[in-house]
Design an enzyme around this catalytic site. Sequence first.
Site, PDB file in Angstrom:
ATOM      1  N   ASN A  49      -3.425  27.945  29.556  1.00 17.46           N
ATOM      2  CA  ASN A  49      -4.566  27.191  28.954  1.00 17.46           C
ATOM      3  C   ASN A  49      -4.644  27.340  27.545  1.00 17.46           C
ATOM      4  O   ASN A  49      -4.869  28.243  26.717  1.00 17.46           O
ATOM      5  CB  ASN A  49      -5.730  28.052  29.537  1.00 17.46           C
ATOM      6  CG  ASN A  49      -7.057  27.344  29.161  1.00 17.46           C
ATOM      7  OD1 ASN A  49      -6.999  26.410  28.390  1.00 17.46           O
ATOM      8  ND2 ASN A  49      -8.562  28.049  29.219  1.00 17.46           N
ATOM      9  N   LYS A  51      -6.711  25.642  25.548  1.00 18.35           N
ATOM     10  CA  LYS A  51      -7.995  25.608  25.014  1.00 18.35           C
ATOM     11  C   LYS A  51      -7.710  24.398  23.966  1.00 18.35           C
ATOM     12  O   LYS A  51      -7.109  23.506  24.076  1.00 18.35           O
ATOM     13  CB  LYS A  51      -8.392  26.906  24.548  1.00 18.35           C
ATOM     14  CG  LYS A  51      -8.568  28.040  25.697  1.00 18.35           C
ATOM     15  CD  LYS A  51      -8.999  29.231  25.271  1.00 18.35           C
ATOM     16  CE  LYS A  51      -8.741  30.370  26.328  1.00 18.35           C
ATOM     17  NZ  LYS A  51      -9.573  31.571  26.198  1.00 18.35           N
ATOM     18  N   HIS A 138     -14.621  27.285  33.327  1.00 11.94           N
ATOM     19  CA  HIS A 138     -14.111  28.329  32.450  1.00 11.94           C
ATOM     20  C   HIS A 138     -15.156  29.226  31.783  1.00 11.94           C
ATOM     21  O   HIS A 138     -16.181  28.552  31.214  1.00 11.94           O
ATOM     22  CB  HIS A 138     -13.034  27.632  31.546  1.00 11.94           C
ATOM     23  CG  HIS A 138     -12.564  28.853  30.712  1.00 11.94           C
ATOM     24  ND1 HIS A 138     -12.611  29.586  29.359  1.00 11.94           N
ATOM     25  CD2 HIS A 138     -11.118  29.385  31.105  1.00 11.94           C
ATOM     26  CE1 HIS A 138     -11.928  30.365  28.924  1.00 11.94           C
ATOM     27  NE2 HIS A 138     -10.951  30.393  29.760  1.00 11.94           N
ATOM     28  N   GLU A 140     -15.584  29.817  28.791  1.00  8.24           N
ATOM     29  CA  GLU A 140     -16.118  29.437  27.488  1.00  8.24           C
ATOM     30  C   GLU A 140     -16.843  28.099  27.859  1.00  8.24           C
ATOM     31  O   GLU A 140     -18.109  27.802  26.892  1.00  8.24           O
ATOM     32  CB  GLU A 140     -14.909  28.894  26.497  1.00  8.24           C
ATOM     33  CG  GLU A 140     -14.397  30.074  26.087  1.00  8.24           C
ATOM     34  CD  GLU A 140     -12.947  30.152  25.983  1.00  8.24           C
ATOM     35  OE1 GLU A 140     -12.344  28.984  25.744  1.00  8.24           O
ATOM     36  OE2 GLU A 140     -12.069  31.245  25.964  1.00  8.24           O
ATOM     37  N   GLU A 208     -11.344  35.782  35.602  1.00  9.37           N
ATOM     38  CA  GLU A 208     -11.084  36.050  34.410  1.00  9.37           C
ATOM     39  C   GLU A 208     -12.343  36.747  33.807  1.00  9.37           C
ATOM     40  O   GLU A 208     -13.461  36.030  33.436  1.00  9.37           O
ATOM     41  CB  GLU A 208     -11.059  34.754  33.594  1.00  9.37           C
ATOM     42  CG  GLU A 208      -9.949  33.799  33.859  1.00  9.37           C
ATOM     43  CD  GLU A 208      -9.463  32.892  32.726  1.00  9.37           C
ATOM     44  OE1 GLU A 208      -8.493  33.191  32.383  1.00  9.37           O
ATOM     45  OE2 GLU A 208     -10.298  31.943  32.437  1.00  9.37           O
ATOM     46  N   GLY A 214      -9.312  36.906  25.361  1.00  9.71           N
ATOM     47  CA  GLY A 214      -8.960  36.599  23.809  1.00  9.71           C
ATOM     48  C   GLY A 214      -9.217  38.071  23.072  1.00  9.71           C
ATOM     49  O   GLY A 214      -9.716  38.002  21.855  1.00  9.71           O
ATOM     50  N   SER A 254      -6.254  38.415  28.430  1.00 10.44           N
ATOM     51  CA  SER A 254      -5.405  39.138  27.479  1.00 10.44           C
ATOM     52  C   SER A 254      -3.938  39.408  28.175  1.00 10.44           C
ATOM     53  O   SER A 254      -3.354  40.540  28.011  1.00 10.44           O
ATOM     54  CB  SER A 254      -5.953  40.290  26.715  1.00 10.44           C
ATOM     55  OG  SER A 254      -6.973  39.776  26.128  1.00 10.44           O
ATOM     56  N   LEU A 368      41.534   9.641  34.862  1.00 12.42           N
ATOM     57  CA  LEU A 368      41.228  10.921  35.579  1.00 12.42           C
ATOM     58  C   LEU A 368      42.065  10.971  36.713  1.00 12.42           C
ATOM     59  O   LEU A 368      42.240  10.001  37.280  1.00 12.42           O
ATOM     60  CB  LEU A 368      39.815  10.638  36.226  1.00 12.42           C
ATOM     61  CG  LEU A 368      38.666  10.387  35.236  1.00 12.42           C
ATOM     62  CD1 LEU A 368      37.446  10.666  36.333  1.00 12.42           C
ATOM     63  CD2 LEU A 368      38.556  11.492  34.258  1.00 12.42           C
ATOM     64  N   GLY A 474      33.995  18.833  39.484  1.00 13.80           N
ATOM     65  CA  GLY A 474      33.722  17.300  39.654  1.00 13.80           C
ATOM     66  C   GLY A 474      34.136  16.724  38.171  1.00 13.80           C
ATOM     67  O   GLY A 474      34.531  17.209  37.350  1.00 13.80           O
TER      68      GLY A 474
HETATM   69  O1  13P Z   1      -9.386  32.380  28.634  1.00 20.59           O
HETATM   70  C1  13P Z   1      -8.130  32.639  29.086  1.00 20.59           C
HETATM   71  C2  13P Z   1      -7.492  31.578  30.091  1.00 20.59           C
HETATM   72  O2  13P Z   1      -8.221  30.670  30.483  1.00 20.59           O
HETATM   73  C3  13P Z   1      -7.509  33.847  28.771  1.00 20.59           C
HETATM   74  O3  13P Z   1      -7.395  34.020  27.415  1.00 20.59           O
HETATM   75  P1  13P Z   1      -6.576  35.027  26.716  1.00 20.59           P
HETATM   76  O4  13P Z   1      -5.277  35.138  27.585  1.00 20.59           O
HETATM   77  O5  13P Z   1      -6.204  34.359  25.232  1.00 20.59           O
HETATM   78  O6  13P Z   1      -7.152  36.380  26.663  1.00 20.59           O
END
Ligand code: 13P
Length: 756
Positions: A49, A51, A138, A140, A208, A214, A254, A368, A474
């Site tokens: 991902n 992002k 996700h 975020e 996650e 992150g 992570s 050949l 070949g």
């Molecule tokens: O949000 C993530 C994947 O969608 C995970 O992010 P990180 O691997 O940077 O922690």
Amino acid sequence: MAVCKSKKKRALLCPSAAQACFAEAFCEAAVLSASDSAPMARKFIVGGNWKCNPKTYKECNELLRGWKKSLPMVDRSAVEVVICPPALWLTSFTETFEGLGMGVCAQNCSKTDAGAFTGEWTAANLVDLGLQWTLLGHSERRSLYGETDEDVALKVEKCQAAGLNVILCIGEKLEEREAGKTDEVNKRQLGACLPKIKDWDKVVIAYEPVWAIGTGKVATPEQAEETQKAIRAYLSQAVSSAVAEKVRIQYGGSVNPENCAELIKQPNIDGFLVGGASLKPSFMDIVKTVGPSKMVDVWPAYESKMEKEGCNQAAIDAFKYNYGVLASGADVMLPESKLDPVDSLPTFEKLKVKPDARLLKKTLILKLNGGLGTGMGLEKAKSLLEVTEGNTFLDLIAQQVAWMKKEFKTDLKFMLMNSFATSADTLEALKKYTDLGTGSDLEFVQNKAPKVTASDLTPASWEKDSSHEWCPPGHGDLYPAMLGSGTLDKLLKKGYRYMFVSNSDNLGATMDLKILTHFVQSEAPFMMEVAERTDADKKGGHLAQSKAGGLLLRESAQCPEADEKEFQNTSKYKFFNTNNLWVDLRALKNLFRKFDGALPLPVMKNSKTVDPRDKASTKVLQLETAMGAAIQCFPGASALVIPRSRFAPVKTTNDLLALRSDAYQLTEDFRIVLKEERDGVPPDVKLDGMYKFTDAMEKMIPNGAPSLVGCKKLVVEGEVTFAKDVVIKGTVTIKNTSGGSKEVPSGTYEDTTKEL
Ligand SMILES: O=C(CO)COP(=O)(O)O
């Protein structure tokens, strides 16, 4: 976790005699393909991902280029990879990702259908663009853009309706974990979506934990396993045990190359969703850890075996590429969706160039000559077979060269690519043609490649006779053999720039000044002489235009079963490769630089036993490439339609009988061409299986071949001998069911079945 490694592979169909020239080496072979392994258990899946990263399109491309090198280390049947770039770049990359064998995944989509929703895109839009995946929910999106469980559920519903695969992200915040609410949160987020999911094959769950995203604070393998086990238990209870068993659950937060190995050992972790670490070259180390190919452990054994044998670096690099394709199961299928037909090409007859004889000084003519005539019962180079009037192929080739030197009043550079098996015989036979040259001026020798044990992909060993551990790779080996033998550099240094290469058994393929001049003036780096496919050629390969740009060849084994009809449609795919090729040697040298020493040619897999005569010996795979397939490696490569007179290969005794008959004639420049009245169509000869070998065929025609100039098709069934002056016209079948030998009496046979 059990991962099914079964792969569906189809054998390459035997091509028609006319096209045998190109594909003979690949009979019984299969193009390597990962194709669709039907997982009996969950197949790992790793997502990257990105992002809202990286900052530039250029950086994306550099990242992808870096990953490419690691692909052979990854077993595609063990791990699926999908990458989620920012929306703007979703489609600009599709081709590259396909090349990498990776899926492309959006990061989000709308909860609505099309309409007045500024800034949104629908699930159906993604499918329409050819995409197959999206992330949803996700953390975020939930925390920064206010997406609720209900929003996510609506999006899931739209994706299901559109047939789009979803990676559904769930996970708890730190305070929720600390309050012991992890399972409750996951159940709530997942539970909201359950009523919307009808097709569980299109859903992957990504657990996650928000506190791990992150932050560098990865969940321990035990924490991740415990939670994911609970998610599966919830699915079992809320949906069904069958769904719980098959749904893949990724861990995200992570993940990096250092911590992934322990995590992936957990039974309920079926892969990762990687953020920050997917923006680095080392992302492929994570993929490699999840699904390592045989390349990782086994390659060093091949490398040292080849070094010990004295193989040069170019040969090792070429085999490494081929073995990497085998070990990774890279998908090289060419479905209709990736191709366009080639409608019009320049034709030989309409070339409007003024032949420029000065170009000959810069041109190499290469034949050949690596093939043994084993298929026709010979223990020596096939080119030592007598063709006509006491002349072997090699005699005729030598006389062609002498004639050309005289005709063009210039010295011509002529060389042969021999194999270990043909070199000594050939040099001996050519001794009498003193001005052809000798030694490394006249030949370079093909490489040999290790045979691969079919069961575990390790190097094949055969103590009884270690020579059986090696095979010819070949005729695609032409390129590494030229490079590794030093021939390419030597030629370039001496000022040679162009090469005309053809098979030694195609006596129609001679240097043509008009074609050479056209090739040079066109500035194409590579040009293939093609001929029009007839019904008899429909099972052999064809030329096509890749939708990604450039010409390519598609062999039968590269065609998915569903597209077989189109493959055989000779009015759609009109041309086939004659294996008469023109190569700009400077462009070839540059190509080796571009691809780090090994051209990425499609790899064919030939299944044999290690000792070919001992069918009980170890089953092995021989990896082979074809020289014509290089057309796809040279940007700007072209093709030219030639008359069939430049294509008269001899693959079987059927071809040889026709060639020895009056359907063909020897020209003053020592070419063997079809007589004009044949209109470019050779007689279709089908001899009884007992005439497969040349000595048997020769016994059948003690007085020479029958007249075939007016023959469309001749079938011989049973044991016969032809008397003097037999003339065959139209379609004739000669039958002898008596068991003993019978003579075909002198006379004319026209459109008849003659029972003896
Ligand atoms: O949000 C993530 C994947 O969608 C995970 O992010 P990180 O691997 O940077 O922690």
